[in-house]
Design an enzyme around this catalytic site. Structure first.
Site, mmCIF file in Angstrom:
data_model
loop_
_atom_site.group_PDB
_atom_site.id
_atom_site.type_symbol
_atom_site.label_atom_id
_atom_site.label_comp_id
_atom_site.label_asym_id
_atom_site.label_seq_id
_atom_site.Cartn_x
_atom_site.Cartn_y
_atom_site.Cartn_z
ATOM 1 N N HIS A 37 -8.281 -9.982 9.675
ATOM 2 C CA HIS A 37 -7.920 -9.554 11.025
ATOM 3 C C HIS A 37 -7.640 -10.773 11.908
ATOM 4 O O HIS A 37 -8.510 -11.612 12.126
ATOM 5 C CB HIS A 37 -9.061 -8.728 11.628
ATOM 6 C CG HIS A 37 -8.710 -8.077 12.929
ATOM 7 N ND1 HIS A 37 -8.021 -6.887 13.006
ATOM 8 C CD2 HIS A 37 -8.936 -8.458 14.204
ATOM 9 C CE1 HIS A 37 -7.853 -6.557 14.274
ATOM 10 N NE2 HIS A 37 -8.399 -7.499 15.025
ATOM 11 N N ASP B 195 -9.053 -6.270 6.232
ATOM 12 C CA ASP B 195 -9.205 -5.840 7.626
ATOM 13 C C ASP B 195 -9.617 -4.385 7.630
ATOM 14 O O ASP B 195 -8.989 -3.546 6.966
ATOM 15 C CB ASP B 195 -7.877 -6.028 8.379
ATOM 16 C CG ASP B 195 -7.959 -5.673 9.856
ATOM 17 O OD1 ASP B 195 -9.079 -5.471 10.374
ATOM 18 O OD2 ASP B 195 -6.897 -5.593 10.498
ATOM 19 N N SER C 259 -3.699 -5.562 17.358
ATOM 20 C CA SER C 259 -5.039 -4.999 17.414
ATOM 21 C C SER C 259 -5.131 -3.954 18.534
ATOM 22 O O SER C 259 -4.374 -2.981 18.547
ATOM 23 C CB SER C 259 -6.064 -6.123 17.564
ATOM 24 O OG SER C 259 -7.368 -5.673 17.294
#
Length: 312
Positions: free
Chosen positions: A283, A253, A161
């Site tokens: 995610h 996501d 991320s």
């Protein structure tokens, strides 16, 4: 395919929890502490424990302060290759302990030392401070080969991320500023363009909303800096000279397009880049190794990639 059935109860809990998160009027430190308590509980429940590895913390000097890096060393003869890992958390959340299981297992399965970087957090430390922290950490690792039991000619970097954003930016900075050279980069559910709108995702599957991402970006990086290559690696004018990349995305996501676009951009620049979109995932679900066989496969794929790219 539909979102994985095992994730449906978790998604419902996330939607419920959103009603109780302290709002933006609450001081950052108080909001961070509340969210970290939830992250502690989640980390203890959803990830398989790591195999036995030696864990050692080191304090290193960075411009304007110091940070901690945590080494995870498997029981095997060295010198070993080394993978530098950067945790996610929207640039303002996350602590080393939240990735202990991921990093320990990766060290054991990839046969390398993993060094996890506790970069300083936004909004107290905005762009480009966290990128410089990660850059300093890589250079420190390369200079401490004997201490860490590593081969400084076999280094890689990765993260998830926002951590993948910092990892990709650090790879660019290392290329631009004379190394050390990296053998590989692993970018998991990466955010790579801070200026972009995001694709629509079924609201029932959203773990990271566009509004949450925008708020995180606002805390991290000033609008006039967001097109800089070290903030948005996808917007870099030149991607040549970067290491081969493994890019992992999740079907449900909003960041899926970032990873796919970066893989295409790297390929155009002559860099080997393999992207895998994991069906049914959301995610962050790659961490759920206690729940999902495919999360275990995801992490095994990362370990196999590093074994191959960091081979002597």
């Amino acid at each position: 395919m539909p979102v994985l059935a095992e994730l449906v109860p978790m998604l419902a809990r996330i939607q419920e929890a959103r009603q109780h998160v302290p709002d933006a009027s609450t001081p950052v430190a108080e909001r961070r502490a509340a969210i970290h308590r939830g992250m502690d509980q989640r980390a203890a429940m959803v990830a398989r424990p790591a195999p036995p590895v030696t864990v050692t913390d080191h304090e290193i000097e960075v411009d304007g302060g110091s940070i901690t890096v945590r080494g995870y060393t498997p029981e095997r003869p060295g010198p070993l290759p080394c993978h530098i890992y950067v945790h996610g958390g929207g640039w303002w959340l996350g602590e080393l302990r939240h990735r202990d299981a991921v990093c320990g297992r990766l060290a054991a399965e990839a046969g390398c030392v993993v060094v996890s970087v506790a970069h300083r957090l936004a909004p107290e430390h905005r762009f480009p401070v966290p990128v410089h922290d990660c850059h300093t950490a890589v250079r420190w690792v390369a200079g401490q080969a004997d201490l860490l039991g590593i081969d400084p000619a076999r280094l890689s970097i990765g993260g998830d991320s926002s951590g993948a954003n910092l990892a990709a930016a650090t790879a660019l900075m290392l290329r631009d500023q004379g190394g050390p050279a990296l053998r590989a980069q692993v970018l998991e559910i990466p955010v790579l363009d801070l200026t972009a709108g995001r694709q629509a995702v079924d609201p029932g599957t959203v773990v990271l909303t566009p509004e949450e991402l925008a708020a995180n970006v606002e805390q991290y990086c000033a609008p006039e800096q967001r097109r800089h290559a070290y903030a948005s690696p996808l917007l870099a004018d030149d991607l040549t000279g970067l290491p081969p990349a493994l890019i992992m995305t999740a079907e449900y996501d909003i960041l899926r397009g970032d990873g796919e676009s970066y893989a295409r951009a790297l390929t155009r620049a002559g860099i080997a880049a393999h992207v895998t979109c994991w069906p049914g995932h959301v995610h962050g679900s790659h961490e759920l190794t206690a729940m999902l066989e495919s999360a275990r496969e995801w992490q095994a794929r990362v370990a196999a990639f590093l074994r191959a790219e960091l081979a002597a």
